[in-house]
Design a protein around this motif. Structure first.
Motif, mmCIF file in Angstrom:
data_model
loop_
_atom_site.group_PDB
_atom_site.id
_atom_site.type_symbol
_atom_site.label_atom_id
_atom_site.label_comp_id
_atom_site.label_asym_id
_atom_site.label_seq_id
_atom_site.Cartn_x
_atom_site.Cartn_y
_atom_site.Cartn_z
ATOM 1 N N GLU A 21 0.673 -1.281 0.022
ATOM 2 C CA GLU A 21 0.058 0.014 -0.083
ATOM 3 C C GLU A 21 0.941 1.241 0.055
ATOM 4 O O GLU A 21 0.652 2.243 -0.908
ATOM 5 C CB GLU A 21 -0.757 -0.193 1.289
ATOM 6 N N ALA A 22 1.790 1.154 0.890
ATOM 7 C CA ALA A 22 2.930 2.464 0.955
ATOM 8 C C ALA A 22 3.697 2.446 -0.379
ATOM 9 O O ALA A 22 3.771 3.678 -0.951
ATOM 10 C CB ALA A 22 3.878 2.253 2.095
ATOM 11 N N ALA A 23 3.984 1.481 -0.974
ATOM 12 C CA ALA A 23 4.814 1.569 -2.475
ATOM 13 C C ALA A 23 3.972 2.027 -3.406
ATOM 14 O O ALA A 23 4.030 3.107 -4.189
ATOM 15 C CB ALA A 23 5.129 0.217 -2.659
ATOM 16 N N SER A 24 2.623 1.673 -3.474
ATOM 17 C CA SER A 24 1.301 2.055 -4.432
ATOM 18 C C SER A 24 1.225 3.743 -4.068
ATOM 19 O O SER A 24 1.335 4.440 -5.073
ATOM 20 C CB SER A 24 0.255 1.474 -4.205
ATOM 21 N N GLU A 25 1.096 4.148 -3.124
ATOM 22 C CA GLU A 25 0.930 5.603 -2.764
ATOM 23 C C GLU A 25 2.387 6.407 -3.106
ATOM 24 O O GLU A 25 2.210 7.471 -3.620
ATOM 25 C CB GLU A 25 0.648 5.545 -1.182
#
Length: 272
Positions: free
Chosen positions: A48-52
């Motif tokens: 999720e953090a990488a996508s953001e």
């Protein structure tokens, strides 16, 4: 920048998964793998953090295993289906807990007072507990750690309990069974002789080898790059990030390519 091995607080890293990603982004990483030891619990948060942040996150883990005389080999699994491999990771985490409980019991029997609860507190959670956490819980100071390990916690010592990790072939089967690819981590960490490293790699059904690594010198890196080229394996790279205050693995992009080639990401199986 590829960096395909890092660790969070879900194993022996210092930062939560989202902070591992944030640090990687700040240091220029564009494709990252979070490879906590024998676990996948941090992958969703990292993804999720990488996508953001706009970088690629490869779902991954690092499985502890054995092969021949090596009793703590590490097998990286990339592109794994985390749900499919979760039961095996749960078993590995329980084994880690059981071993730690047995070590604590032996220390107490030997006259060293230590509580398992205190070892867990040192580790942060039960699934991450290991011998260093147990030693700290027993009140051992950093300058006395080596002597304490020698007396109590190394093979043949009074409180040592052998690991019960799967064989390397089983670890690879677990990775393949979860739809992933298997990559041998830092082979020169466990072995020194290049011929032995080559024989090991030839014995395993691998898709890649971690060739670019902070502890690999130029000769070792060149040997692995050439071997990967000859065997049709991906030559991967990592900094083995554990956290900003780790004495050795404290930043991303810390490996050297020695201008021997570009790090590779093993292709996702059945990718279209």
């Amino acid at each position: 920048m590829l960096d395909l091995q890092s660790h969070s607080t879900f194993s022996d890293g210092e930062l939560p998964p989202a902070e591992v990603v944030a640090t990687a982004v700040a240091q220029g990483v564009t494709t990252l793998a979070l490879t906590d030891h024998d676990g996948i619990d941090g992958v969703a948060e990292a993804a999720e953090a990488a996508s953001e942040a706009g970088i690629a996150l490869v779902p991954a883990t690092e499985i502890s295993c054995v092969h021949g005389s090596i009793d703590d080999m590490h097998m990286l699994g990339y592109w794994v289906d985390t749900a499919a491999i979760a039961p095996a990771m749960a078993r590995a985490q329980q084994e880690r807990v059981t071993r730690a409980e047995e070590i604590v019991e032996r220390l107490n029997e030997g006259g060293v007072p230590v509580r398992f609860e205190d070892a867990i507190a040192q580790a942060g959670d039960a699934s991450s507990v290991g011998r260093p956490h147990i030693a700290k819980a027993a009140g051992v100071k950093p300058d006395g750690m080596s002597a304490f390990f020698e007396e109590w916690l190394i093979p043949g010592a009074k409180a040592f309990v052998s690991r019960r990790w799967p064989h390397a072939h089983e670890a690879i089967d677990l990775i393949h069974g979860a739809g992933g690819v298997a990559v041998l981590a830092h082979p020169f960490w466990d072995m020194e002789n290049p011929d032995e490293v080559a024989a090991l790699i030839d014995d395993l059904a691998l898709e890649g080898v971690e060739a670019f690594y902070p502890a690999h010198d130029r000769a070792q890196t060149e040997f692995l790059v050439n071997l990967c080229s000859d065997r049709g394996l991906a030559a991967t790279a990592s900094s083995d990030f554990h956290g900003p205050s780790h004495k050795m693995f404290n930043s991303f992009g810390a490996y050297s390519t020695y201008d021997l080639g570009e790090p590779e990401l093993p292709p996702r199986p059945n990718a279209t």
